[in-house]
Design a protein around this motif. Sequence first.
Motif, mmCIF file in Angstrom:
data_model
loop_
_atom_site.group_PDB
_atom_site.id
_atom_site.type_symbol
_atom_site.label_atom_id
_atom_site.label_comp_id
_atom_site.label_asym_id
_atom_site.label_seq_id
_atom_site.Cartn_x
_atom_site.Cartn_y
_atom_site.Cartn_z
ATOM 1 N N PRO A 1 -5.518 -6.412 0.599
ATOM 2 C CA PRO A 1 -5.978 -5.024 0.597
ATOM 3 C C PRO A 1 -6.113 -4.488 -0.821
ATOM 4 O O PRO A 1 -5.522 -5.025 -1.759
ATOM 5 N N ASP A 2 -6.883 -3.419 -0.953
ATOM 6 C CA ASP A 2 -7.018 -2.755 -2.240
ATOM 7 C C ASP A 2 -5.700 -2.094 -2.636
ATOM 8 O O ASP A 2 -5.336 -2.058 -3.792
ATOM 9 N N HIS A 3 -4.976 -1.588 -1.646
ATOM 10 C CA HIS A 3 -3.681 -0.934 -1.872
ATOM 11 C C HIS A 3 -2.827 -1.143 -0.636
ATOM 12 O O HIS A 3 -3.308 -0.996 0.485
ATOM 13 N N PHE A 4 -1.560 -1.505 -0.832
ATOM 14 C CA PHE A 4 -0.630 -1.631 0.278
ATOM 15 C C PHE A 4 0.762 -1.276 -0.207
ATOM 16 O O PHE A 4 1.207 -1.762 -1.233
ATOM 17 N N GLU B 1 1.250 2.279 4.050
ATOM 18 C CA GLU B 1 -0.023 2.852 3.614
ATOM 19 C C GLU B 1 -0.896 1.680 3.208
ATOM 20 O O GLU B 1 -0.434 0.750 2.550
ATOM 21 N N ILE B 2 -2.174 1.726 3.597
ATOM 22 C CA ILE B 2 -3.073 0.622 3.273
ATOM 23 C C ILE B 2 -4.477 1.148 3.016
ATOM 24 O O ILE B 2 -4.919 2.101 3.658
ATOM 25 N N ASP B 3 -5.163 0.553 2.058
ATOM 26 C CA ASP B 3 -6.577 0.801 1.787
ATOM 27 C C ASP B 3 -7.273 -0.545 1.854
ATOM 28 O O ASP B 3 -6.940 -1.463 1.095
ATOM 29 N N LEU B 4 -8.226 -0.675 2.773
ATOM 30 C CA LEU B 4 -8.968 -1.918 2.924
ATOM 31 C C LEU B 4 -10.319 -1.809 2.240
ATOM 32 O O LEU B 4 -11.007 -0.805 2.400
ATOM 33 N N VAL B 5 -10.681 -2.816 1.492
ATOM 34 C CA VAL B 5 -11.978 -2.865 0.848
ATOM 35 C C VAL B 5 -12.528 -4.270 1.065
ATOM 36 O O VAL B 5 -12.034 -5.230 0.495
#
Length: 80
Positions: free
Chosen positions: A27-30, A63-67
Amino acid sequence: MLTYTAKSWEDSPGARGGYRTPLFSVPDHFRMTRGTNRCLRVASAMFPGMGTSVHGVASSGHEIDLVDDTFLTLMLPLRG
């Protein structure tokens, strides 16, 4: 042919990080949310002939941001 895997992580005293290990992609952010008894479980079913995969994720909170420009991702939260 179906391929199934299951991975899990549970917080323990002295454990640093390691919660990214069960993830099925980068992920972009985790970040795991703070708290006690933190855990992350990921189950994956791969259908190689169809180019499709299904993933189930259960966690104590994250928290997660998927790219990913290559795949279509549908997220269906049950809670939270």
